[in-house]
Structures are given as C-alpha cells and as structure tokens.
Design a protein around this motif. Sequence first.
Motif, PDB file in Angstrom:
ATOM      1  N   GLY A   9       0.816  -1.205   0.000  1.00  0.00           N
ATOM      2  CA  GLY A   9       0.000   0.000   0.000  1.00  0.00           C
ATOM      3  C   GLY A   9       0.849   1.254   0.000  1.00  0.00           C
ATOM      4  N   PHE A  10       0.452   2.219  -0.782  1.00  0.00           N
ATOM      5  CA  PHE A  10       1.103   3.525  -0.830  1.00  0.00           C
ATOM      6  C   PHE A  10       0.159   4.587  -0.285  1.00  0.00           C
ATOM      7  CE2 PHE A  10       3.465   1.287  -4.103  1.00  0.00           C
ATOM      8  CZ  PHE A  10       4.746   1.822  -4.039  1.00  0.00           C
ATOM      9  N   ASP A  11       0.673   5.452   0.571  1.00  0.00           N
ATOM     10  CA  ASP A  11      -0.014   6.694   0.900  1.00  0.00           C
ATOM     11  C   ASP A  11       0.083   7.605  -0.322  1.00  0.00           C
ATOM     12  OD1 ASP A  11      -1.086   8.893   2.504  1.00  0.00           O
ATOM     13  OD2 ASP A  11       0.974   9.643   2.541  1.00  0.00           O
ATOM     14  N   ILE A 123      -3.847   3.981  -0.502  1.00  0.00           N
ATOM     15  CA  ILE A 123      -4.648   4.135   0.715  1.00  0.00           C
ATOM     16  C   ILE A 123      -4.393   5.534   1.253  1.00  0.00           C
ATOM     17  CG2 ILE A 123      -5.204   3.196   2.978  1.00  0.00           C
ATOM     18  CD1 ILE A 123      -3.849   0.581   2.100  1.00  0.00           C
ATOM     19  N   THR A 124      -5.412   6.383   1.202  1.00  0.00           N
ATOM     20  CA  THR A 124      -5.211   7.781   1.547  1.00  0.00           C
ATOM     21  C   THR A 124      -6.399   8.325   2.326  1.00  0.00           C
ATOM     22  OG1 THR A 124      -4.724   9.976   0.615  1.00  0.00           O
ATOM     23  CG2 THR A 124      -6.209   8.577  -0.642  1.00  0.00           C
ATOM     24  N   VAL A 147      -8.050   1.219  -4.755  1.00  0.00           N
ATOM     25  CA  VAL A 147      -7.912   2.570  -4.207  1.00  0.00           C
ATOM     26  C   VAL A 147      -8.869   2.697  -3.032  1.00  0.00           C
ATOM     27  CG1 VAL A 147      -8.186   5.045  -4.628  1.00  0.00           C
ATOM     28  CG2 VAL A 147      -7.241   3.569  -6.425  1.00  0.00           C
ATOM     29  N   GLU A 148      -8.344   3.104  -1.888  1.00  0.00           N
ATOM     30  CA  GLU A 148      -9.148   3.270  -0.675  1.00  0.00           C
ATOM     31  C   GLU A 148      -8.964   4.689  -0.150  1.00  0.00           C
ATOM     32  OE1 GLU A 148     -11.166   1.091   0.825  1.00  0.00           O
ATOM     33  OE2 GLU A 148     -10.749  -0.647  -0.457  1.00  0.00           O
ATOM     34  N   ILE A 149     -10.030   5.476  -0.141  1.00  0.00           N
ATOM     35  CA  ILE A 149     -10.020   6.824   0.436  1.00  0.00           C
ATOM     36  C   ILE A 149     -10.808   6.730   1.738  1.00  0.00           C
ATOM     37  CG2 ILE A 149     -10.634   9.245   0.101  1.00  0.00           C
ATOM     38  CD1 ILE A 149     -10.463   8.696  -2.940  1.00  0.00           C
ATOM     39  N   ASP A 182       0.476   6.076   8.664  1.00  0.00           N
ATOM     40  CA  ASP A 182       0.915   5.087   7.688  1.00  0.00           C
ATOM     41  C   ASP A 182       1.723   3.950   8.292  1.00  0.00           C
ATOM     42  OD1 ASP A 182      -0.161   6.657   5.570  1.00  0.00           O
ATOM     43  OD2 ASP A 182       1.619   7.934   5.623  1.00  0.00           O
ATOM     44  N   VAL A 183       2.515   4.256   9.308  1.00  0.00           N
ATOM     45  CA  VAL A 183       3.511   3.285   9.773  1.00  0.00           C
ATOM     46  C   VAL A 183       3.061   2.545  11.031  1.00  0.00           C
ATOM     47  CG1 VAL A 183       5.886   2.999  10.555  1.00  0.00           C
ATOM     48  CG2 VAL A 183       5.368   4.613   8.712  1.00  0.00           C
TER      49      VAL A 183
END
Length: 233
Positions: A9-11, A123-124, A147-149, A182-183
Amino acid sequence: MAKNLTTVGFDADDTLWHNERFFHLTQAHFADLLADYVEQEHLMAQLLEAEKRNLGHYGFGIKGFVLSMIETAIDVTGGRVPADVIAQIIAAGQEMLSHPIELLPHAQAAVEKIADSHRILLITKGDLLDQERKLAQSGLGDLFDGVEIVSHKTRPVYDEIFARHGDGPARGMMIGNSMKSDVVPMVDAGGWGVYVPHGLSWAIEHAEPPRTASRYHEITDLGAIADLVQSIG
C-alpha cells in the motif's frame, strides 16, 4: 515458494506527490490577512487547535482546513473579521483544490516497479473528490489494483483493507510519510510499515517510531523501496 509479501500500500499526499507545502503557503497568506489582529505564532497555535477540534466534524482535507481558518479568523478578531478577508480565505482554499499535481522524485518508477511483482493499493485520507482529482491527474491511477479513500488510518482499517485486497496485513506493507497514520498502525496490525520522510509535516501526524519492531523500516526516498520489497521476498 509463497511470497512473504504480496500486497503493498502507498499513501498519496507527500508520499507520491506534493501536498503539505500548499498548506504552508496558504497558512502564510492567512497570517498576512490577519496580521493587523494577531501575531502569527498565536494565530498558528489557534488554527492548529481548531483543526484538531474539527477533525471529527470535517475529517481530513482542504475543505476542513478552510473552515478551520474561517473559525479561527472569527475567534481571534472577536467576530470583527471583515467579509473580504473571509472571501480571500475561501479563494485560497479554492486555489488549493485546483493546484496541479507534482509527483515526488522516484514516485512513478517505484509504483511501476512494484506493480510488476505485487498487488499494489493506494490508501489515503482526505476529501473524496479532491483525492480522486489528484489521483486522476497523477497518471498513476491505472497502476493500482485498489484505491481506498478513508476517514482514518487505524489498525482495524488496515486489517480490513489488506484482508479484502490481499492476504491480510501480515503479508502486507504500507509506505508513507506519516508515522502516526501510515507506519505505526500497520506495524501494530502485523505488517511492514515503511516511513519515507517528506520534510514538511503536519503536527497532528506526529508519533514516535516503533524502532524495536522488526517490520519497521525507514528509507530516505522512494528510490529505495523496490530493493526493500525485493529483500523481503
């Protein structure tokens, strides 16, 4: 042999493209507009408190930020803020919502490289329409498998997303510039959490790094992420 890591997953904001610097520029303009009423340091402290209070009402994103600026302007002027100042605050927010997207160094290459071997997600947090606009303008949208908002990034949120799109968080990785969002929650969920510092950060997103966790990593920029993913296997 089964992979240890299957889903990455990327922010978005300040991980794949610039974002926070536009908030800083708008805050400087906000301070100029209210300079006759309050010192900048006090104004910024009041604005931060308003943002914290309002997260539960407005969520993350530019629209909530603009409403917090308007609320702060009313408070610090005792209700005497001129209408034209309110209009300029609104105009500044509208400009933020139309600002062109500028990818961060190595962002496109990193996403493309990992997409060749793993399922990848965006994921943002933030306003739905604004995040959809930025993703469309980034040119990266077609690379993501999902894509997850979301309203918040927490352990239960990562549990659910990585279970639905992948093989659970234990075989997932989250990459981003926010230690808090995120972490830490991804590491708590049993996955890999990769911190990519951006330089500009929002005070609300501060958290202590989980340095003793074996699945915590920090890289200087996205140019190093493909090698890290490969080393995990």
